[in-house]
Motif scaffolding. Structure first.
Motif, PDB file in Angstrom:
ATOM      1  N   ASP A  37      15.999 148.699  74.030  1.00  0.00           N
ATOM      2  CA  ASP A  37      17.264 149.038  74.685  1.00  0.00           C
ATOM      3  C   ASP A  37      17.759 150.366  74.132  1.00  0.00           C
ATOM      4  O   ASP A  37      17.835 150.555  72.916  1.00  0.00           O
ATOM      5  CB  ASP A  37      18.293 147.932  74.432  1.00  0.00           C
ATOM      6  N   THR A  38      18.112 151.293  75.004  1.00  0.00           N
ATOM      7  CA  THR A  38      18.528 152.637  74.578  1.00  0.00           C
ATOM      8  C   THR A  38      19.845 152.639  73.808  1.00  0.00           C
ATOM      9  O   THR A  38      20.170 153.627  73.149  1.00  0.00           O
ATOM     10  CB  THR A  38      18.663 153.577  75.792  1.00  0.00           C
ATOM     11  N   THR A  39      20.563 151.544  73.877  1.00  0.00           N
ATOM     12  CA  THR A  39      21.840 151.432  73.167  1.00  0.00           C
ATOM     13  C   THR A  39      21.633 151.302  71.662  1.00  0.00           C
ATOM     14  O   THR A  39      22.450 151.786  70.868  1.00  0.00           O
ATOM     15  CB  THR A  39      22.617 150.193  73.665  1.00  0.00           C
ATOM     16  N   VAL A  40      20.558 150.653  71.255  1.00  0.00           N
ATOM     17  CA  VAL A  40      20.343 150.288  69.855  1.00  0.00           C
ATOM     18  C   VAL A  40      20.356 151.493  68.909  1.00  0.00           C
ATOM     19  O   VAL A  40      21.096 151.483  67.914  1.00  0.00           O
ATOM     20  CB  VAL A  40      19.066 149.435  69.681  1.00  0.00           C
ATOM     21  N   VAL A  86      25.123 144.539  76.220  1.00  0.00           N
ATOM     22  CA  VAL A  86      24.673 145.862  76.672  1.00  0.00           C
ATOM     23  C   VAL A  86      23.282 145.793  77.279  1.00  0.00           C
ATOM     24  O   VAL A  86      22.485 144.904  76.969  1.00  0.00           O
ATOM     25  CB  VAL A  86      24.677 146.892  75.517  1.00  0.00           C
ATOM     26  N   TYR A  87      23.016 146.762  78.133  1.00  0.00           N
ATOM     27  CA  TYR A  87      21.688 146.962  78.707  1.00  0.00           C
ATOM     28  C   TYR A  87      21.541 148.457  78.961  1.00  0.00           C
ATOM     29  O   TYR A  87      22.106 148.990  79.916  1.00  0.00           O
ATOM     30  CB  TYR A  87      21.520 146.173  80.011  1.00  0.00           C
ATOM     31  N   ASN A  88      20.842 149.124  78.075  1.00  0.00           N
ATOM     32  CA  ASN A  88      20.600 150.569  78.188  1.00  0.00           C
ATOM     33  C   ASN A  88      21.898 151.352  78.422  1.00  0.00           C
ATOM     34  O   ASN A  88      22.025 152.092  79.392  1.00  0.00           O
ATOM     35  CB  ASN A  88      19.572 150.859  79.284  1.00  0.00           C
ATOM     36  N   GLU A 135      24.420 156.135  77.154  1.00  0.00           N
ATOM     37  CA  GLU A 135      25.343 157.171  77.619  1.00  0.00           C
ATOM     38  C   GLU A 135      26.806 156.761  77.503  1.00  0.00           C
ATOM     39  O   GLU A 135      27.685 157.616  77.498  1.00  0.00           O
ATOM     40  CB  GLU A 135      25.039 157.532  79.072  1.00  0.00           C
ATOM     41  N   ASN A 136      27.075 155.465  77.407  1.00  0.00           N
ATOM     42  CA  ASN A 136      28.450 154.979  77.466  1.00  0.00           C
ATOM     43  C   ASN A 136      28.984 154.357  76.179  1.00  0.00           C
ATOM     44  O   ASN A 136      30.200 154.270  76.000  1.00  0.00           O
ATOM     45  CB  ASN A 136      28.574 153.926  78.578  1.00  0.00           C
ATOM     46  N   ILE A 137      28.111 153.923  75.307  1.00  0.00           N
ATOM     47  CA  ILE A 137      28.548 153.100  74.172  1.00  0.00           C
ATOM     48  C   ILE A 137      29.417 153.870  73.182  1.00  0.00           C
ATOM     49  O   ILE A 137      30.382 153.315  72.645  1.00  0.00           O
ATOM     50  CB  ILE A 137      27.353 152.401  73.478  1.00  0.00           C
ATOM     51  N   THR A 138      29.130 155.118  72.938  1.00  0.00           N
ATOM     52  CA  THR A 138      29.929 155.892  71.980  1.00  0.00           C
ATOM     53  C   THR A 138      31.372 155.993  72.439  1.00  0.00           C
ATOM     54  O   THR A 138      32.299 155.747  71.661  1.00  0.00           O
ATOM     55  CB  THR A 138      29.331 157.298  71.776  1.00  0.00           C
ATOM     56  N   GLN A 139      31.574 156.324  73.689  1.00  0.00           N
ATOM     57  CA  GLN A 139      32.927 156.433  74.229  1.00  0.00           C
ATOM     58  C   GLN A 139      33.633 155.076  74.186  1.00  0.00           C
ATOM     59  O   GLN A 139      34.812 154.998  73.837  1.00  0.00           O
ATOM     60  CB  GLN A 139      32.891 156.961  75.655  1.00  0.00           C
ATOM     61  N   LYS A 191      23.476 154.656  64.656  1.00  0.00           N
ATOM     62  CA  LYS A 191      24.133 155.874  64.163  1.00  0.00           C
ATOM     63  C   LYS A 191      25.639 155.662  64.018  1.00  0.00           C
ATOM     64  O   LYS A 191      26.248 156.108  63.049  1.00  0.00           O
ATOM     65  CB  LYS A 191      23.858 157.048  65.111  1.00  0.00           C
ATOM     66  N   LEU A 192      26.227 154.971  65.001  1.00  0.00           N
ATOM     67  CA  LEU A 192      27.669 154.706  64.960  1.00  0.00           C
ATOM     68  C   LEU A 192      28.047 153.805  63.789  1.00  0.00           C
ATOM     69  O   LEU A 192      29.160 153.904  63.255  1.00  0.00           O
ATOM     70  CB  LEU A 192      28.127 154.061  66.271  1.00  0.00           C
ATOM     71  N   GLN A 193      27.142 152.925  63.369  1.00  0.00           N
ATOM     72  CA  GLN A 193      27.416 152.016  62.249  1.00  0.00           C
ATOM     73  C   GLN A 193      27.681 152.769  60.950  1.00  0.00           C
ATOM     74  O   GLN A 193      28.342 152.243  60.064  1.00  0.00           O
ATOM     75  CB  GLN A 193      26.257 151.040  62.051  1.00  0.00           C
ATOM     76  N   LYS A 194      27.183 153.981  60.835  1.00  0.00           N
ATOM     77  CA  LYS A 194      27.432 154.771  59.633  1.00  0.00           C
ATOM     78  C   LYS A 194      28.899 155.185  59.546  1.00  0.00           C
ATOM     79  O   LYS A 194      29.446 155.303  58.455  1.00  0.00           O
ATOM     80  CB  LYS A 194      26.527 156.004  59.619  1.00  0.00           C
TER      81      LYS A 194
END
Length: 77
Positions: A42-45, A9-11, A14-18, A50-53
């Protein structure tokens, strides 16, 4: 666990959750998702943290081999 999905990933805030939700909906085998990023800002981190929960099979890995997709994939392996 026999399947590891490596996502460089790189920032991608906006896309990682989907992407994660689609993987979870489609992949029916036990798996883990390895998110590989180059730098701590990196904005993904924070989104992945949060998704790891919700998805305990997601792991974050900092790429220490050098910037770029190829090195991120190598780090994942």
């Amino acid at each position: 666990m026999k399947l590891t999905i490596i996502i460089p990933v790189y920032n991608e805030a906006e896309n990682i959750t989907q992407a994660i939700k689609k993987i979870e909906a489609k992949v029916k085998y036990p798996h883990k998702i390895l998110i590989v990023y180059d730098f701590d800002e990196d904005t993904t981190v924070p989104i992945v943290k949060k998704l790891q929960k919700k998805f305990t099979n997601i792991q974050l890995l900092r790429n220490k081999l050098g910037k770029g997709v190829l090195n991120a994939i190598k780090s994942g392996f």
